[in-house]
Enzyme design. Structure first.
Site, PDB file in Angstrom:
ATOM      1  N   ASN A  43      54.803  -4.709 -12.405  1.00 33.05           N
ATOM      2  CA  ASN A  43      54.646  -3.443 -13.128  1.00 33.05           C
ATOM      3  C   ASN A  43      54.501  -3.718 -14.618  1.00 33.05           C
ATOM      4  OD1 ASN A  43      57.403  -4.181 -12.864  1.00 33.05           O
ATOM      5  ND2 ASN A  43      58.114  -2.103 -13.237  1.00 33.05           N
ATOM      6  N   ILE A  44      53.565  -3.006 -15.213  1.00 34.24           N
ATOM      7  CA  ILE A  44      53.225  -3.193 -16.624  1.00 34.24           C
ATOM      8  C   ILE A  44      53.345  -1.831 -17.298  1.00 34.24           C
ATOM      9  CG2 ILE A  44      51.478  -4.014 -18.258  1.00 34.24           C
ATOM     10  CD1 ILE A  44      52.323  -6.187 -16.257  1.00 34.24           C
ATOM     11  N   GLU A  45      54.378  -1.694 -18.119  1.00 34.13           N
ATOM     12  CA  GLU A  45      54.634  -0.395 -18.759  1.00 34.13           C
ATOM     13  C   GLU A  45      53.870  -0.262 -20.078  1.00 34.13           C
ATOM     14  OE1 GLU A  45      58.934  -0.024 -18.766  1.00 34.13           O
ATOM     15  OE2 GLU A  45      58.906   0.421 -16.605  1.00 34.13           O
ATOM     16  N   CYS A  54      52.056   0.379 -11.712  1.00 32.30           N
ATOM     17  CA  CYS A  54      53.031  -0.137 -10.751  1.00 32.30           C
ATOM     18  C   CYS A  54      52.611  -1.528 -10.264  1.00 32.30           C
ATOM     19  CB  CYS A  54      53.133   0.789  -9.545  1.00 32.30           C
ATOM     20  SG  CYS A  54      53.906   2.376  -9.912  1.00 32.30           S
ATOM     21  N   GLU A  56      52.476  -2.675  -7.229  1.00 30.02           N
ATOM     22  CA  GLU A  56      51.581  -2.632  -6.065  1.00 30.02           C
ATOM     23  C   GLU A  56      50.142  -2.419  -6.529  1.00 30.02           C
ATOM     24  OE1 GLU A  56      54.286  -0.949  -6.698  1.00 30.02           O
ATOM     25  OE2 GLU A  56      55.404  -0.357  -4.899  1.00 30.02           O
ATOM     26  N   CYS A  87      55.943   4.173  -4.660  1.00 33.15           N
ATOM     27  CA  CYS A  87      55.826   5.583  -5.047  1.00 33.15           C
ATOM     28  C   CYS A  87      54.659   6.226  -4.285  1.00 33.15           C
ATOM     29  CB  CYS A  87      55.631   5.709  -6.554  1.00 33.15           C
ATOM     30  SG  CYS A  87      54.004   5.208  -7.139  1.00 33.15           S
ATOM     31  N   CYS A  90      51.199   4.848  -5.136  1.00 29.12           N
ATOM     32  CA  CYS A  90      50.977   3.500  -4.589  1.00 29.12           C
ATOM     33  C   CYS A  90      50.707   3.556  -3.094  1.00 29.12           C
ATOM     34  CB  CYS A  90      52.170   2.596  -4.874  1.00 29.12           C
ATOM     35  SG  CYS A  90      52.213   2.057  -6.593  1.00 29.12           S
TER      36      CYS A  90
HETATM   37  N1  THU Z   1      57.274   1.160 -10.153  1.00 28.12           N
HETATM   38  C1  THU Z   1      56.516   0.266  -9.449  1.00 28.12           C
HETATM   39  O1  THU Z   1      56.143  -0.795  -9.979  1.00 28.12           O
HETATM   40  N2  THU Z   1      56.188   0.569  -8.176  1.00 28.12           N
HETATM   41  C2  THU Z   1      56.541   1.725  -7.538  1.00 28.12           C
HETATM   42  O2  THU Z   1      56.087   1.981  -6.441  1.00 28.12           O
HETATM   43  C3  THU Z   1      57.481   2.644  -8.174  1.00 28.12           C
HETATM   44  C4  THU Z   1      57.737   2.430  -9.612  1.00 28.12           C
HETATM   45  C5  THU Z   1      57.615   0.841 -11.543  1.00 28.12           C
HETATM   46  C6  THU Z   1      56.969   1.731 -12.560  1.00 28.12           C
HETATM   47  C7  THU Z   1      57.926   1.607 -13.720  1.00 28.12           C
HETATM   48  O3  THU Z   1      57.564   0.485 -14.492  1.00 28.12           O
HETATM   49  C8  THU Z   1      59.276   1.340 -13.085  1.00 28.12           C
HETATM   50  O4  THU Z   1      59.006   0.981 -11.732  1.00 28.12           O
HETATM   51  C9  THU Z   1      60.217   2.533 -13.117  1.00 28.12           C
HETATM   52  O5  THU Z   1      59.603   3.658 -12.621  1.00 28.12           O
END
Ligand code: THU
Length: 127
Positions: A43-45, A54, A56, A87, A90
């Site tokens: 995951n890359i914010e 996300c 995935e 989520c 995804c």
């Molecule tokens: N996140 C994912 O990488 N995959 C998911 O299916 C749910 C959420 C990440 C997004 C964000 O960086 C962190 O989890 C918190 O929401």
């Protein structure tokens, strides 16, 4: 059912590479494409939160960008007490590249949950 060990290692490495200055919640994903090649993503914010990707989605983008159009299994690794599930967005993205693929959710305690993509997204949108 158990996840492929190589995929699990790749997912853990991706977990380490997660860029999560805001949530601090690392997610690593690794998948096996139809050709047998493995791809991973984290995951890359972003400071503009809605631009966050996300893990995935990162893994699927890595795969599809190399021309692959199908995967057989994906491992999603987190250090949550209950292994994190994909989520809603995804689930739809995974569905696009194989509704029958196996999804393994794994955490640092070795808890494993396993689902088929279509079980995670019943009656999915499709064109
Ligand atoms: N996140 C994912 O990488 N995959 C998911 O299916 C749910 C959420 C990440 C997004 C964000 O960086 C962190 O989890 C918190 O929401």
């Amino acid at each position: 059912m158990k996840p492929d060990e190589t995929l699990l290692e790749l997912a853990k490495t991706a977990w380490n590479h997660a860029y999560v200055p805001y949530s601090k919640f690392h997610v690593g994903a690794a998948l096996k494409a139809a050709s047998g090649t493995n791809f991973s993503g984290a995951n890359i914010e972003n400071a503009s939160y809605g631009l966050t990707r996300c893990a995935e989605q990162s893994a699927i983008q890595a795969m599809a960008s190399q021309g692959e159009r199908k995967f057989s299994e994906i491992v999603i690794y987190t250090e949550a007490d209950d292994p994190a599930t994909p989520c809603g967005a995804c689930r739809q993205i995974l569905y696009e590249f194989n509704p029958d693929a196996q999804v393994y959710l794994v955490n640092h305690h070795g808890v494993i949950k396993s689902y088929k993509v279509s079980d995670l997204l019943p009656d999915a949108f499709w064109l």
